[in-house]
Design a protein around this motif. Structure first.
Motif, PDB file in Angstrom:
ATOM      1  N   VAL A  28       0.926  -1.517  -0.457  1.00 38.18           N
ATOM      2  CA  VAL A  28       0.021  -0.218   0.030  1.00 38.18           C
ATOM      3  C   VAL A  28       1.089   1.529  -0.170  1.00 38.18           C
ATOM      4  O   VAL A  28       1.507   1.798   0.911  1.00 38.18           O
ATOM      5  N   GLU A  29       0.928   2.289  -0.913  1.00 40.57           N
ATOM      6  CA  GLU A  29       0.995   3.132  -1.075  1.00 40.57           C
ATOM      7  C   GLU A  29       0.510   3.817   0.006  1.00 40.57           C
ATOM      8  O   GLU A  29      -0.766   4.660  -1.290  1.00 40.57           O
ATOM      9  N   HIS A  30       1.614   4.883   1.098  1.00 41.09           N
ATOM     10  CA  HIS A  30       0.781   5.910   1.327  1.00 41.09           C
ATOM     11  C   HIS A  30       1.841   7.296   1.550  1.00 41.09           C
ATOM     12  O   HIS A  30       2.119   7.035   2.617  1.00 41.09           O
ATOM     13  N   ASP A  31       2.274   7.432   0.886  1.00 42.83           N
ATOM     14  CA  ASP A  31       3.505   8.547   0.565  1.00 42.83           C
ATOM     15  C   ASP A  31       2.696   9.978   2.107  1.00 42.83           C
ATOM     16  O   ASP A  31       3.774  10.184   2.620  1.00 42.83           O
ATOM     17  N   ARG A  32       1.336  10.395   1.632  1.00 40.41           N
ATOM     18  CA  ARG A  32       1.130  11.319   3.160  1.00 40.41           C
ATOM     19  C   ARG A  32       1.045  11.057   4.067  1.00 40.41           C
ATOM     20  O   ARG A  32       1.536  11.502   5.425  1.00 40.41           O
ATOM     21  N   TYR A  33       0.806   9.349   4.414  1.00 39.02           N
ATOM     22  CA  TYR A  33       0.589   8.417   6.411  1.00 39.02           C
ATOM     23  C   TYR A  33       2.277   8.831   5.948  1.00 39.02           C
ATOM     24  O   TYR A  33       2.433   9.139   7.411  1.00 39.02           O
ATOM     25  N   THR A  34       2.880   8.639   5.459  1.00 40.11           N
ATOM     26  CA  THR A  34       4.405   8.387   5.620  1.00 40.11           C
ATOM     27  C   THR A  34       4.533   9.751   6.357  1.00 40.11           C
ATOM     28  O   THR A  34       5.785  10.573   7.691  1.00 40.11           O
ATOM     29  N   THR A  35       4.417  10.836   5.792  1.00 38.88           N
ATOM     30  CA  THR A  35       4.724  11.987   6.039  1.00 38.88           C
ATOM     31  C   THR A  35       4.385  13.048   7.026  1.00 38.88           C
ATOM     32  O   THR A  35       5.453  13.594   7.660  1.00 38.88           O
ATOM     33  N   LEU A  36       3.895  11.978   7.466  1.00 40.90           N
ATOM     34  CA  LEU A  36       2.915  12.899   9.118  1.00 40.90           C
ATOM     35  C   LEU A  36       3.696  12.349   9.823  1.00 40.90           C
ATOM     36  O   LEU A  36       4.187  13.167  11.001  1.00 40.90           O
ATOM     37  N   GLY A  37       3.961  11.094   9.519  1.00 39.88           N
ATOM     38  CA  GLY A  37       5.223  10.642  10.983  1.00 39.88           C
ATOM     39  C   GLY A  37       4.503  10.119  11.902  1.00 39.88           C
ATOM     40  O   GLY A  37       4.367  10.186  13.707  1.00 39.88           O
ATOM     41  N   VAL A  38       3.258   9.428  11.868  1.00 39.26           N
ATOM     42  CA  VAL A  38       1.732   9.060  12.923  1.00 39.26           C
ATOM     43  C   VAL A  38       1.729   7.981  13.304  1.00 39.26           C
ATOM     44  O   VAL A  38       1.618   7.672  11.991  1.00 39.26           O
ATOM     45  N   ALA A  56      -5.537   9.681   5.478  1.00 39.35           N
ATOM     46  CA  ALA A  56      -4.406   9.291   4.942  1.00 39.35           C
ATOM     47  C   ALA A  56      -4.133   7.837   4.733  1.00 39.35           C
ATOM     48  O   ALA A  56      -3.859   7.568   3.756  1.00 39.35           O
ATOM     49  N   LEU A  57      -4.580   7.462   5.918  1.00 35.54           N
ATOM     50  CA  LEU A  57      -3.733   5.510   5.855  1.00 35.54           C
ATOM     51  C   LEU A  57      -5.363   4.455   5.011  1.00 35.54           C
ATOM     52  O   LEU A  57      -4.927   4.251   4.197  1.00 35.54           O
ATOM     53  N   ALA A  58      -6.624   5.354   5.583  1.00 35.32           N
ATOM     54  CA  ALA A  58      -7.828   4.998   4.955  1.00 35.32           C
ATOM     55  C   ALA A  58      -8.201   5.658   3.451  1.00 35.32           C
ATOM     56  O   ALA A  58      -8.241   4.418   2.273  1.00 35.32           O
ATOM     57  N   ASN A  59      -7.313   6.705   3.002  1.00 34.75           N
ATOM     58  CA  ASN A  59      -7.064   7.128   1.414  1.00 34.75           C
ATOM     59  C   ASN A  59      -6.417   5.721   1.011  1.00 34.75           C
ATOM     60  O   ASN A  59      -6.306   5.481  -0.349  1.00 34.75           O
ATOM     61  N   GLY A  60      -5.209   5.812   1.402  1.00 32.70           N
ATOM     62  CA  GLY A  60      -4.182   4.699   1.048  1.00 32.70           C
ATOM     63  C   GLY A  60      -4.281   3.650   0.420  1.00 32.70           C
ATOM     64  O   GLY A  60      -4.160   3.220  -0.912  1.00 32.70           O
TER      65      GLY A  60
END
Length: 78
Positions: A28-38, A56-60
């Motif tokens: 699962v690619e989720h750049d936004r989730y990774t960027t958040l760092g949460v 972000a995770l749900a969207n990914g």
């Protein structure tokens, strides 16, 4: 929704991601989730941070499922 409930939902979504990746072999690619760092274990982060991470995770996850879905399921009941 309370912060504790968001953290719980965050953890559940992380489990869904892990299960999906194991079952399909897709990442699962989720750049936004990774960027958040949460992470779900980041209990010191704010409620807003966890809310952003959940979305972000749900969207990914849903984006990845949409890309790999080949068969449409009928919306009618049996």
């Amino acid at each position: 929704m309370k912060k504790q409930e968001l953290i719980h939902l965050h953890g559940l979504l992380a489990q869904v991601q892990n299960h999906y990746e194991q079952e399909t072999g897709e990442t699962v690619e989720h750049d936004r989730y990774t960027t958040l760092g949460v992470q779900p274990t980041s209990i010191h982060k704010s409620k807003t941070d966890h809310k952003d991470a959940v979305f972000a995770l749900a969207n990914g996850i849903t984006s990845e499922m949409r890309e790999t879905e080949t068969e449409r399921v009928s919306a009618t009941a049996d």
